[in-house]
Design an enzyme around this catalytic site. Structure first.
Site, PDB file in Angstrom:
ATOM      1  N   CYS A 174       0.800  -1.226   0.000  1.00 46.61           N
ATOM      2  CA  CYS A 174       0.000   0.000   0.000  1.00 46.61           C
ATOM      3  C   CYS A 174       0.828   1.269   0.000  1.00 46.61           C
ATOM      4  O   CYS A 174       0.275   2.369   0.058  1.00 46.61           O
ATOM      5  CB  CYS A 174      -0.973  -0.028   1.172  1.00 46.61           C
ATOM      6  SG  CYS A 174      -2.118  -1.404   0.993  1.00 46.61           S
ATOM      7  N   HIS A 314      -1.973   8.696   5.549  1.00 49.07           N
ATOM      8  CA  HIS A 314      -2.282   7.388   4.967  1.00 49.07           C
ATOM      9  C   HIS A 314      -3.733   7.094   5.351  1.00 49.07           C
ATOM     10  O   HIS A 314      -4.516   6.693   4.510  1.00 49.07           O
ATOM     11  CB  HIS A 314      -1.309   6.333   5.485  1.00 49.07           C
ATOM     12  CG  HIS A 314      -1.437   5.011   4.804  1.00 49.07           C
ATOM     13  ND1 HIS A 314      -1.343   4.866   3.445  1.00 49.07           N
ATOM     14  CD2 HIS A 314      -1.674   3.769   5.293  1.00 49.07           C
ATOM     15  CE1 HIS A 314      -1.503   3.586   3.128  1.00 49.07           C
ATOM     16  NE2 HIS A 314      -1.718   2.897   4.230  1.00 49.07           N
ATOM     17  N   GLU A 325      -0.389   5.823  13.010  1.00 50.99           N
ATOM     18  CA  GLU A 325      -0.018   7.020  12.252  1.00 50.99           C
ATOM     19  C   GLU A 325      -0.080   8.250  13.149  1.00 50.99           C
ATOM     20  O   GLU A 325       0.801   9.115  13.109  1.00 50.99           O
ATOM     21  CB  GLU A 325      -0.942   7.198  11.038  1.00 50.99           C
ATOM     22  CG  GLU A 325      -0.524   8.371  10.160  1.00 50.99           C
ATOM     23  CD  GLU A 325      -1.211   8.391   8.806  1.00 50.99           C
ATOM     24  OE1 GLU A 325      -2.214   7.666   8.625  1.00 50.99           O
ATOM     25  OE2 GLU A 325      -0.732   9.141   7.925  1.00 50.99           O
ATOM     26  N   LYS A 346      -8.743   9.112   1.777  1.00 50.32           N
ATOM     27  CA  LYS A 346      -9.374   7.787   1.685  1.00 50.32           C
ATOM     28  C   LYS A 346     -10.794   7.785   2.246  1.00 50.32           C
ATOM     29  O   LYS A 346     -11.571   6.876   1.960  1.00 50.32           O
ATOM     30  CB  LYS A 346      -8.526   6.736   2.405  1.00 50.32           C
ATOM     31  CG  LYS A 346      -7.188   6.458   1.713  1.00 50.32           C
ATOM     32  CD  LYS A 346      -6.427   5.334   2.380  1.00 50.32           C
ATOM     33  CE  LYS A 346      -5.087   5.043   1.719  1.00 50.32           C
ATOM     34  NZ  LYS A 346      -4.029   6.024   2.089  1.00 50.32           N
ATOM     35  N   HIS A 351      -9.428   3.211  -0.261  1.00 52.91           N
ATOM     36  CA  HIS A 351      -8.003   2.924  -0.284  1.00 52.91           C
ATOM     37  C   HIS A 351      -7.657   2.386  -1.672  1.00 52.91           C
ATOM     38  O   HIS A 351      -8.020   1.258  -2.006  1.00 52.91           O
ATOM     39  CB  HIS A 351      -7.672   1.909   0.800  1.00 52.91           C
ATOM     40  CG  HIS A 351      -6.197   1.688   1.017  1.00 52.91           C
ATOM     41  ND1 HIS A 351      -5.235   2.166   0.146  1.00 52.91           N
ATOM     42  CD2 HIS A 351      -5.525   1.050   2.001  1.00 52.91           C
ATOM     43  CE1 HIS A 351      -4.039   1.824   0.599  1.00 52.91           C
ATOM     44  NE2 HIS A 351      -4.184   1.146   1.710  1.00 52.91           N
ATOM     45  N   PHE A 410       1.473  -3.432   4.162  1.00 54.97           N
ATOM     46  CA  PHE A 410       1.778  -4.775   4.647  1.00 54.97           C
ATOM     47  C   PHE A 410       3.215  -5.114   4.272  1.00 54.97           C
ATOM     48  O   PHE A 410       3.719  -4.678   3.242  1.00 54.97           O
ATOM     49  CB  PHE A 410       0.870  -5.817   3.979  1.00 54.97           C
ATOM     50  CG  PHE A 410      -0.536  -5.879   4.509  1.00 54.97           C
ATOM     51  CD1 PHE A 410      -0.952  -5.122   5.597  1.00 54.97           C
ATOM     52  CD2 PHE A 410      -1.467  -6.726   3.909  1.00 54.97           C
ATOM     53  CE1 PHE A 410      -2.260  -5.217   6.070  1.00 54.97           C
ATOM     54  CE2 PHE A 410      -2.765  -6.817   4.379  1.00 54.97           C
ATOM     55  CZ  PHE A 410      -3.166  -6.056   5.453  1.00 54.97           C
TER      56      PHE A 410
END
Lengths: 424, 374
Positions: A174, A314, A325, A346, A351, A410
Site C-alpha cells: 500500500c 495514509h 499514524e 481515503k 483505499h 503490509f
C-alpha cells in the site's frame, strides 16, 4: 534555485493526472474532494451476496475488454499519464524523455480465465490443474500469457508514452505509489535523467481480492450507507474500503524544467523510507519505523518538523493504522501536531492500494496549489486517543507550503514524501 | 562515482546449496537434475531439499511462507552469512533491500473444487463468493503478495533499512541489481541486499507459460539446441541473493570484496528480428565488456532470442567461455540475473572478467559485468 542544500538537483513536478471513483482528471477529483463527496458505492460489478463487505470505490466509467485487473489497471494508468504528460508538455507525443516507474497490483489469472481453461480441457469430471494445463496447451489462449505477466502493464504504458529504458514495475504493497515517485526522485538526483514518469495504478476490485482483505478483517463492514463506511480517525472506524484509481506525475529536474519554460506545480523535497521487521501486517508497537520514515523524509527535504503545514494521511480507517499514524506524527512533531491539519483522502476515494501513494501525491500538490485542504469526511465520533485536527467533514482554506504525505503497507513498508510549493 | 563490490553471495537451486556446490557443477559441467513426472508432460528443475531451520529458525515463520518465500529467505540468509553481516544487527537495520519477485501461489485443491462446482452452480457468482469466504486460508494472501518475500526477509533476518520489490519477470532481476548498483555508486546508500526467488514447482505458473507455448516438453537438451526443435524453457526452482556495497564501506568493516560490479545495463526492445542481438551489442559496449570473458548466459532456449543471443556473443566475444545457466539450474525467471551474477562472481576465483546475460523469454534484455576485485 536548481539544487538543494545538499547539492542535489531539485526535483520539480510539471505534470499530474488522476482518475478515481470521484471522476476523471484533476478538476473533477478536486471539486468532489473539496465538496466532501464520497466515491464509495455498492459494488455492482459482481454479485456480493454472501460477502461481509459489499461496497468499494470502483471506477465504473472506464470499460475494458476482457475485464480483469491488469487491463483496468493499464487503462487507468494510461488515462492518468495522458493528463500528466499533456500538462507537462515535455517531449514529443509518444517520446517521453525519461524512464517509467510504475506501481502495479500483483498480477494473476482470474476466475473467468480459469473457467475458460477448464472448459477448453474437455474434462467433464472433477477439475484439477492438470486439466487447466491441458486447456492451456490448446494454444487458444496465447494472448493471456502476455496479459498475465507481471511486467505487461508497464511494458504497454512504456510503449505508449515512449519512455526510455527498461520500465520498472514495483510493489511495496500500500505504499507502492509513493515508492514509484521516490524512484523517480532518486534517478533525477543521481543525474541519470532529467525527467521521469511515475505512476501508481490499481483496478483490482474483484471477488477474490476483496475476500482476501475481508478474511484478514481489514475492511469496513458498514455497508449502509456506502459513503459513510470509510471513517478514518473516528472512534467507530472499522476498516478500510477498497478503491480503484491511478495517478501519474511527471518529475523533472528543476533546472531542465525552467530551461524549457515549463510551469512548475510544486517540488518533491524529500523522501523517507524504513522497513519494519515486527510483523507481516502490523507495525512495531512503538512506531519506531514509522517515526524514522517521517523524520527521514523531513530531514531529506532539509526541513524541520516545524515546517510541515499539513499532513496528507495514509489514514486508511483501520483501527491499527490510524492509531499508529497518529502516534508517529505526534512523536515527530510533538505538541504542535495537535494544531497541524491532517486529513485522509481515503474517507472519500477509499483505499486505492497500489495507487494510493501517487493519488495522494497529486492531491497533496493540489492542496498546495489551491490553498484548500480536503476534509476527512464521516467524522462524527472523534477518537479521544487521536488528539489531532483531522479537518472534519468540511474543506478548509489555508495557506499550505509544505505537505507531508504518508504511505504504509503490509510487509513493513513505510514511505513518506515531503512536497513543497517552493524549494527551501 | 563510487566503486561497487559484491561481498556476499547466496544461492539455492536444483544443483545444490551455496556457491561451492555451484562452482563445482560449473567446472564439471554437471548434468542437470530434473523432475519429469510431477507435472508431466512438463518438466522442472526441482530445488534440492533444504534444512530451512538453518536460515529460518522459527517454525511459525516457515509456516507463514509459501515455497518461493522460503527459498528467497534461505538464499538471503546465505548471502548475509557470506558477507559477514548475519550477526551484525545494526548493519542489517540500515541495509537496503531490493527483491525481484512475482508472487501468487494458489491453494490448488480449493481452486479445483471451486472450478468443478462452478460448472453446475445455480448462481455461479454467489457460489464463488461462498466458497472463497469459507475455503481460502486467510494467511494465504500473505504468501501471494509480491512484496511479502521482502517483508519476510525483514522479519526473519532483520534487514530493515528500506525494502522495495520489483516485478516484471526476467528484467525485474536485472533492474533490481541495476538500481542498487546505481544508488551505491552515487552515494545514495552504502549497502544493499538484492536478489530474487522463483518456485517452478507450481502448476499455476506453468499455466501462464504454457498458454504462450513457451515450455519445453521433449527430452532434456541444451538451451542452444532447443530453438531448432521448436524452442522452449524448463523452469527451475531457486533463489539467489547478493550483498552489494561501496568498496570503502566494505573495507571499513573488514569485508572481503568477492567481485567488483562494473556495469549493469538493461533494455526494452520490441523483439523484432535482430532486436535482441542489437540490444546485446549496445549493452555490451555500455558495460565495457571485453572480448574474452567468462559469460554466464541466461538464455532460456526459446526460439528467436536464444539463437540471436548466441550469435551476438560469438561476435562480441569470440574467445568467451560460455556457460548457459539454463543447462544447469533451469530458467529461474526473476532470479535468473541474480543467479547468473552469483555464478559469475564464483567464477572470478579463476578468471578476471565475467559477463552475465539476461534475455527474457518474452521481453527484456540485460547485461551485468563483473571483474576480479583489486
Amino acid at each position: 534555485m536548481t539544487h538543494d542544500r545538499q547539492g542535489r538537483p531539485l526535483v520539480a513536478v510539471t505534470g499530474m493526472g488522476v482518475v478515481t471513483s470521484l471522476g476523471r482528471g484533476q478538476s473533477e477529483n478536486w471539486a468532489a474532494l473539496t465538496a466532501g463527496r464520497s466515491g464509495i458505492h455498492a459494488i455492482n460489478r459482481f454479485p456480493t451476496e454472501g460477502l461481509r463487505t459489499r461496497i468499494a470505490g470502483t471506477v465504473d466509467f472506464v470499460a475494458v475488454e476482457p475485464f480483469c485487473a491488469p487491463m483496468l489497471s493499464e487503462r487507468l494508468a494510461i488515462l492518468a499519464a495522458e493528463e500528466a504528460v499533456a500538462e507537462a508538455g515535455t517531449g514529443a507525443k509518444g517520446d517521453f524523455p525519461g524512464p517509467l516507474f510504475i506501481a502495479v497490483p500483483p498480477v494473476e489469472m482470474e476466475w473467468p480465465q480459469r473457467e475458460a481453461l477448464a472448459a477448453a480441457s474437455g474434462q467433464t469430471d472433477a477439475i484439477t490443474y492438470a486439466d487447466l494445463l491441458k486447456g492451456a496447451a490448446t494454444g487458444r489462449f496465447r494472448a493471456w500469457h502476455d496479459l498475465f505477466l507481471f511486467g505487461t502493464v508497464a511494458d504497454r504504458v512504456a510503449e505508449r508514452f515512449g519512455t526510455k529504458g527498461s520500465p520498472i514495475s514495483l510493489s511495496t504493497a500500500c505504499s507502492s505509489g509513493a515508492t514509484a515517485i521516490q524512484l523517480g526522485v532518486e534517478a533525477i538526483r543521481r543525474g541519470e535523467t532529467q525527467a521521469a514518469l511515475c505512476i501508481g495504478t490499481d483496478g483490482s476490485v474483484n471477488p477474490e481480492s476483496l475476500i482476501r482483505f475481508s478474511l484478514l478483517s481489514a475492511l469496513s463492514t458498514q455497508n449502509d450507507p456506502p459513503e459513510g463506511a470509510a471513517k478514518p480517525f473516528s472512534r467507530n472506524r472499522d476498516g478500510f474500503v477498497m478503491g480503484e484509481g491511478a495517478a501519474a506525475l511527471v518529475l523533472e529536474s528543476a533546472e531542465a524544467a525552467r530551461a524549457r519554460g515549463a510551469r512548475i506545480l510544486g517540488y518533491v523535497l524529500g523522501c523517507g523510507e524504513r522497513g519494519d521487521g515486527f510483523h507481516r501486517t502490523r507495525s512495531s508497537p512503538d512506531g519506531a519505523p514509522i517515526i524514522a520514515a517521517i523524520r527521514e523524509a523531513i530531514e531529506d527535504a532539509g526541513l524541520t518538523p516545524d515546517d510541515i503545514d499539513y499532513v496528507n494521511a495514509h489514514g486508511t480507517g483501520t483501527p491499527e493504522n490510524d492509531k499508529m499514524e497518529s502516534l508517529g506524527c505526534m512523536a515527530v512533531m510533538g505538541e504542535r501536531m495537535k494544531r497541524v491539519p491532517i486529513s485522509s483522502n481515503k474517507s472519500m476515494v477509499g483505499h486505492t492500494l497500489t495507487a494510493a501513494g501517487a493519488v495522494e501525491a497529486v492531491f497533496s500538490l493540489l492542496t498546495i496549489a489551491k490553498g484548500r485542504i480536503p476534509p476527512t469526511i464521516n467524522h462524527a465520533v472523534p477518537d479521544p486517543a487521536i488528539p489531532l485536527d483531522v479537518v472534519p467533514n468540511t474543506a478548509r482554506d489555508a495557506q499550505v507550503n509544505v505537505v507531508l504525505s504518508n504511505s504504509f503497507g503490509f510487509g513493513g513498508q513505510n514511505t513518506c514524501l515531503v512536497f513543497g510549493a517552493e524549494p527551501r | 562515482m563510487r566503486e561497487v563490490v559484491i561481498t556476499g553471495l547466496g544461492i539455492v537451486s536444483s544443483i545444490g546449496e551455496g556457491v561451492e556446490a555451484h562452482l563445482q557443477a560449473l567446472r564439471e559441467k554437471a548434468a542437470p537434475r530434473l523432475d519429469a513426472q510431477t507435472f508431466a508432460p512438463y518438466q522442472v528443475h526441482p530445488v534440492v531439499p533444504l534444512d530451512y531451520d538453518k536460515q529460518i529458525p522459527k517454525k511459525a515463520d516457515q509456516r507463514q511462507m509459501e515455497p518461493w518465500q522460503r527459498l528467497g529467505c534461505y538464499a538471503a540468509g546465505l548471502a548475509l552469512e557470506s558477507a559477514g553481516a548475519k550477526d551484525d544487527a545494526a548493519l542489517k537495520a540500515r541495509m537496503h533491500l531490493i527483491v525481484a519477485a512475482g508472487g501468487g501461489e494458489r491453494d490448488y485443491a480449493v481452486d479445483g473444487q471451486i472450478l468443478t462446482g462452478l460448472r453446475t452452480a445455480a448462481n455461479p457468482g454467489v457460489f464463488l463468493n461462498e466458497r472463497l469466504m469459507s475455503d481460502l486460508r486467510p494467511t494465504l494472501f500473505l504468501a501471494q503478495l509480491s512484496n511479502l518475500l521482502a517483508g519476510n526477509i525483514s522479519i526473519v533476518h532483520g534487514v530493515t533499512g528500506a525494502s522495495r520489490t520489483f516485478m516484471g519477470e526476467e528484467n525485474a532481476g536485472v533492474d533490481a541489481i541495476r538500481i542498487a548498483q546505481a544508488r551505491i555508486a552515487a552515494g545514495q546508500t552504502d549497502i544493499f541486499l538484492v536478489g530474487g526467488a522463483y518456485n517452478a514447482e507450481r502448476p499455476d505458473v506453468l499455466l501462464v507459460y504454457e498458454m504462450g507455448g513457451f515450455l519445453w516438453k521433449g527430452p532434456f537438451r541444451s538451451v542452444w539446441e532447443r530453438p531448432g526443435r521448436g524452442g522452449g524453457f524448463i523452469p527451475g526452482s531457486g533463489a539467489a541473493f547478493l550483498v552489494l556495497e561501496a568498496r570503502e564501506h566494505a573495507e571499513a568493516r573488514g569485508a572481503k570484496p568477492l567481485a567488483t560490479l562494473t556495469g549493469v545495463a538493461s533494455d526494452r526492445t520490441r523483439r523484432t528480428p535482430g532486436a535482441v542481438a542489437q540490444s546485446l551489442a549496445r549493452l555490451w559496449k555500455e558495460v565495457g565488456a571485453g572480448r574474452s570473458p567468462h559469460v554466464i548466459s541466461g538464455a532460456t532456449g526459446v526460439a528467436g532470442a536464444t539463437e540471436e543471443e548466441r550469435a551476438a556473443i560469438k561476435d562480441l566475444a569470440p574467445n568467451a567461455s560460455l556457460h548457459p545457466s539454463g543447462d544447469l539450474i533451469g530458467h529461474t525467471v526473476e532470479a535468473q540475473a541474480p543467479a547468473g551474477v552469483v555464478l559469475a562472481a564464483a567464477l572470478l576465483q579463476e578468471a578476471d572478467e565475467a559477463v552475465v546475460t539476461s534475455v527474457g523469454h518474452w521481453r527484456g534484455e540485460g547485461l551485468v559485468r563483473l571483474v576480479r576485485p583489486r
